[in-house]
Write a protein that holds these residues in place. Structure first.
Motif, PDB file in Angstrom:
ATOM      1  N   THR A  21       0.831  -1.203   0.000  1.00  0.00           N
ATOM      2  CA  THR A  21       0.000   0.000   0.000  1.00  0.00           C
ATOM      3  C   THR A  21       0.870   1.259   0.000  1.00  0.00           C
ATOM      4  OG1 THR A  21      -0.133  -0.088   2.419  1.00  0.00           O
ATOM      5  CG2 THR A  21      -1.879  -1.179   1.169  1.00  0.00           C
ATOM      6  N   TRP A  22       0.207   2.400   0.026  1.00  0.00           N
ATOM      7  CA  TRP A  22       0.900   3.685  -0.014  1.00  0.00           C
ATOM      8  C   TRP A  22       1.761   3.909   1.226  1.00  0.00           C
ATOM      9  CZ3 TRP A  22       0.694   7.045  -4.115  1.00  0.00           C
ATOM     10  CH2 TRP A  22      -0.331   6.859  -5.043  1.00  0.00           C
ATOM     11  N   LYS A  27       2.617   9.528  -2.209  1.00  0.00           N
ATOM     12  CA  LYS A  27       1.575  10.286  -2.901  1.00  0.00           C
ATOM     13  C   LYS A  27       2.017  11.712  -3.174  1.00  0.00           C
ATOM     14  CE  LYS A  27      -0.915  11.369   1.412  1.00  0.00           C
ATOM     15  NZ  LYS A  27      -0.062  10.549   2.319  1.00  0.00           N
ATOM     16  N   LEU A  89      -6.636  11.063  -3.997  1.00  0.00           N
ATOM     17  CA  LEU A  89      -6.848   9.715  -3.464  1.00  0.00           C
ATOM     18  C   LEU A  89      -8.323   9.461  -3.160  1.00  0.00           C
ATOM     19  CD1 LEU A  89      -3.785   9.259  -1.063  1.00  0.00           C
ATOM     20  CD2 LEU A  89      -4.325   7.891  -3.076  1.00  0.00           C
ATOM     21  N   GLY A  93      -9.099   7.422  -6.611  1.00  0.00           N
ATOM     22  CA  GLY A  93      -8.253   6.445  -5.932  1.00  0.00           C
ATOM     23  C   GLY A  93      -7.733   5.343  -6.832  1.00  0.00           C
ATOM     24  N   GLU A  94      -8.595   4.816  -7.713  1.00  0.00           N
ATOM     25  CA  GLU A  94      -8.164   3.737  -8.593  1.00  0.00           C
ATOM     26  C   GLU A  94      -7.070   4.200  -9.553  1.00  0.00           C
ATOM     27  OE1 GLU A  94     -11.309   1.800 -10.627  1.00  0.00           O
ATOM     28  OE2 GLU A  94     -12.397   1.228  -8.800  1.00  0.00           O
ATOM     29  N   ASP A  97      -3.800   4.582  -7.651  1.00  0.00           N
ATOM     30  CA  ASP A  97      -3.176   3.282  -7.375  1.00  0.00           C
ATOM     31  C   ASP A  97      -2.427   2.766  -8.606  1.00  0.00           C
ATOM     32  OD1 ASP A  97      -4.073   3.250  -4.779  1.00  0.00           O
ATOM     33  OD2 ASP A  97      -5.814   1.980  -5.177  1.00  0.00           O
ATOM     34  N   ALA A  98      -3.037   2.919  -9.764  1.00  0.00           N
ATOM     35  CA  ALA A  98      -2.395   2.477 -11.006  1.00  0.00           C
ATOM     36  C   ALA A  98      -1.154   3.313 -11.295  1.00  0.00           C
ATOM     37  CB  ALA A  98      -3.376   2.558 -12.168  1.00  0.00           C
ATOM     38  N   ARG A 100       0.690   4.870  -9.136  1.00  0.00           N
ATOM     39  CA  ARG A 100       1.714   4.518  -8.145  1.00  0.00           C
ATOM     40  C   ARG A 100       2.532   3.321  -8.612  1.00  0.00           C
ATOM     41  NH1 ARG A 100      -1.055   1.915  -3.364  1.00  0.00           N
ATOM     42  NH2 ARG A 100      -1.161   0.304  -4.953  1.00  0.00           N
ATOM     43  N   THR A 101       1.857   2.330  -9.157  1.00  0.00           N
ATOM     44  CA  THR A 101       2.564   1.139  -9.640  1.00  0.00           C
ATOM     45  C   THR A 101       3.536   1.489 -10.751  1.00  0.00           C
ATOM     46  OG1 THR A 101       0.691  -0.288  -9.068  1.00  0.00           O
ATOM     47  CG2 THR A 101       2.265  -1.149 -10.669  1.00  0.00           C
ATOM     48  N   ARG A 104       6.523   3.349  -9.301  1.00  0.00           N
ATOM     49  CA  ARG A 104       7.412   2.437  -8.575  1.00  0.00           C
ATOM     50  C   ARG A 104       8.310   1.667  -9.521  1.00  0.00           C
ATOM     51  NH1 ARG A 104       3.465  -0.167  -3.872  1.00  0.00           N
ATOM     52  NH2 ARG A 104       3.564   1.610  -2.420  1.00  0.00           N
TER      53      ARG A 104
END
Length: 213
Positions: A21-22, A27, A89, A93-94, A97-98, A100-101, A104
């Protein structure tokens, strides 16, 4: 053999990142990068220079279609990056999340680059087994692996610092224009990705000056 270590490192990062998770500051880094790329506005980048965050957000798609756009989000006018990130967020939010991946994965690429750089340089300067061991220590270092799977500025700074040290050593061993240019370029990279690169750059320059005196 550095390629083997790079693969091992990549497997460790990928498998340990899945489902994570975050963290508190991810963020913020992500929103800074998105804001800089899609608004040409650096108001959210007061904590760090925009380069590393922009790199993390380069492969992200869809941010330009946000509704409402970033400039209308809570906290934008006051340059309150936490407010903007929290608003995103909650309402998107969805997508966050995408994104963020994707961000990363960019950080993981920096880690792979670090392993390959260490492998390349240590093989030039040390016996084969010593170079292999040194590269392995980098590839499976728990601290580096933990930071490499996060969307932050830590890995770009680490790569810049490593290249600066390599450039400094090469310059002191054999003063050449190529080594000097390499060191200066790496120093500029450090400064452009994180403010903490500035004292590191000063120390490197002082080291060279003291050795040359």
């Amino acid at each position: 053999m550095p390629y083997v270590w790079a693969v091992v490192c990549g497997v460790f990062m990928y498998t340990s990142e899945l489902g994570r998770t975050w963290t508190t500051d991810e963020k913020l880094h992500l929103v800074r990068g998105i804001a800089y790329l899609h608004t040409d506005d650096t108001r959210l980048n007061y904590a760090h220079p925009p380069l590393a965050n922009a790199w993390s957000a380069m492969m992200i798609s869809g941010a330009e279609d946000l509704d409402p756009p970033l400039q209308e989000r809570r906290g934008w006018k006051r340059a309150y990056v936490t407010g903007v990130a929290t608003d995103l967020l909650r309402k998107d939010g969805e997508a966050m999340d995408a994104w963020r991946t994707v961000a990363r994965r960019t950080s993981m690429a920096w880690m792979i680059a670090l392993v390959l750089i260490c492998g390349w340089w240590t093989r030039r300067r040390f016996p084969r087994m010593a170079a292999l061991a040194a590269t392995g220590f980098v590839a499976i270092n728990p601290t580096l692996l933990a930071h490499a799977r996060l969307c932050t500025t830590d890995l770009p700074l680490t790569v810049g610092a490593t290249l600066t040290v390599i450039g400094m050593i090469e310059l002191l061993r054999r003063p050449r224009a190529r080594a000097a240019i390499s060191m200066v370029a790496a120093t500029v990279l450090m400064i452009c990705v994180k403010h903490s690169g500035i004292p590191l750059a000063v120390l490197a320059m002082l080291g060279v000056a003291m050795a040359a005196a």
